[in-house]
Design a protein around this motif. Structure first.
Motif, short mmCIF file in Angstrom:
data_model
loop_
_atom_site.label_atom_id
_atom_site.label_comp_id
_atom_site.label_asym_id
_atom_site.label_seq_id
_atom_site.Cartn_x
_atom_site.Cartn_y
_atom_site.Cartn_z
N UNK A 60 46.00 56.49 53.78
CA UNK A 60 46.65 55.19 53.95
C UNK A 60 45.71 54.22 54.64
N UNK A 61 45.09 54.66 55.72
CA UNK A 61 44.17 53.83 56.49
C UNK A 61 42.95 53.44 55.67
N UNK A 62 42.43 54.37 54.88
CA UNK A 62 41.26 54.09 54.03
C UNK A 62 41.59 53.01 52.99
N UNK A 63 42.73 53.15 52.32
CA UNK A 63 43.13 52.16 51.33
C UNK A 63 43.36 50.80 51.97
N UNK A 64 44.03 50.80 53.12
CA UNK A 64 44.29 49.55 53.85
C UNK A 64 42.99 48.84 54.19
N UNK A 65 42.03 49.56 54.74
CA UNK A 65 40.75 48.96 55.12
C UNK A 65 40.04 48.36 53.91
N UNK A 66 40.05 49.10 52.81
CA UNK A 66 39.38 48.61 51.61
C UNK A 66 40.04 47.34 51.07
N UNK A 67 41.36 47.31 51.11
CA UNK A 67 42.09 46.12 50.65
C UNK A 67 41.78 44.93 51.55
N UNK A 68 41.83 45.13 52.87
CA UNK A 68 41.58 44.03 53.80
C UNK A 68 40.14 43.52 53.66
N UNK A 69 39.19 44.44 53.54
CA UNK A 69 37.78 44.03 53.40
C UNK A 69 37.53 43.20 52.15
N UNK A 70 38.25 43.50 51.09
CA UNK A 70 38.00 42.84 49.80
C UNK A 70 38.96 41.71 49.45
N UNK A 71 40.11 41.64 50.13
CA UNK A 71 41.14 40.69 49.69
C UNK A 71 41.85 39.93 50.81
N UNK A 72 41.35 39.97 52.04
CA UNK A 72 42.05 39.24 53.10
C UNK A 72 42.01 37.74 52.78
N UNK A 73 43.18 37.09 52.76
CA UNK A 73 43.22 35.69 52.34
C UNK A 73 42.46 34.73 53.26
N UNK A 74 42.17 35.12 54.48
CA UNK A 74 41.42 34.24 55.37
C UNK A 74 39.91 34.29 55.09
N UNK A 75 39.46 35.32 54.38
CA UNK A 75 38.03 35.46 54.12
C UNK A 75 37.69 35.49 52.63
N UNK A 76 38.70 35.47 51.77
CA UNK A 76 38.48 35.51 50.33
C UNK A 76 39.39 34.50 49.63
N UNK A 77 38.90 33.96 48.55
CA UNK A 77 39.74 33.10 47.70
C UNK A 77 40.47 34.01 46.73
N UNK A 78 41.78 34.01 46.82
CA UNK A 78 42.59 34.90 45.99
C UNK A 78 43.33 34.11 44.92
N UNK A 79 43.54 34.77 43.79
CA UNK A 79 44.43 34.20 42.79
C UNK A 79 45.86 34.38 43.30
N UNK A 80 46.80 33.72 42.67
CA UNK A 80 48.20 33.85 43.08
C UNK A 80 48.65 35.31 42.97
N UNK A 81 48.25 35.98 41.88
CA UNK A 81 48.63 37.38 41.70
C UNK A 81 48.01 38.28 42.76
N UNK A 82 46.75 38.03 43.10
CA UNK A 82 46.10 38.83 44.13
C UNK A 82 46.80 38.65 45.48
N UNK A 83 47.23 37.43 45.77
CA UNK A 83 47.93 37.17 47.04
C UNK A 83 49.24 37.94 47.10
#
Length: 93
Positions: free
Chosen positions: A15-38
């Motif tokens: 759970x922690x590994x998946x969470x970290x990978x998601x935050x590193x790659x998709x955190x809205x404050x550091x990445x531009x996300x599409x509406x679906x990604x958000x």
């Protein structure tokens, strides 16, 4: 028997590994996300908080499959604008 919402150490680590990978790659404050990604990012955070590993794994896969999509969407929007199409939803099929 497992008590509801309790997880094994291995499940916690996954759970922690998946969470970290998601935050590193998709955190809205550091990445531009599409509406679906958000939407998927928000669901991932909910599933992580509620320890729903199976759901988190699915959302993780879905998010990772969209990695790089935002640049494709930007390119598509530029291409459509160049040919004079402002809103792809108004294009006749």
């Amino acid at each position: 028997p497992k008590v509801e919402n309790t997880v094994t150490f291995e499940e916690y680590e996954q759970n922690k590994k998946l969470y970290k990978e998601i935050v590193e790659n998709f955190h809205p404050e550091t990445h531009t996300l599409t509406a679906n990604q958000k939407v998927l990012y928000d669901k991932a955070m909910e599933y992580f908080r509620n320890r729903k590993l199976a759901e988190l794994e699915i959302v993780h896969e879905m998010l990772m499959s969209t990695k790089g999509i935002e640049s494709l969407e930007i390119g598509l929007n530029i291409s459509l604008a160049v040919v004079g199409i402002n809103d792809c939803n108004n294009v006749a099929a």
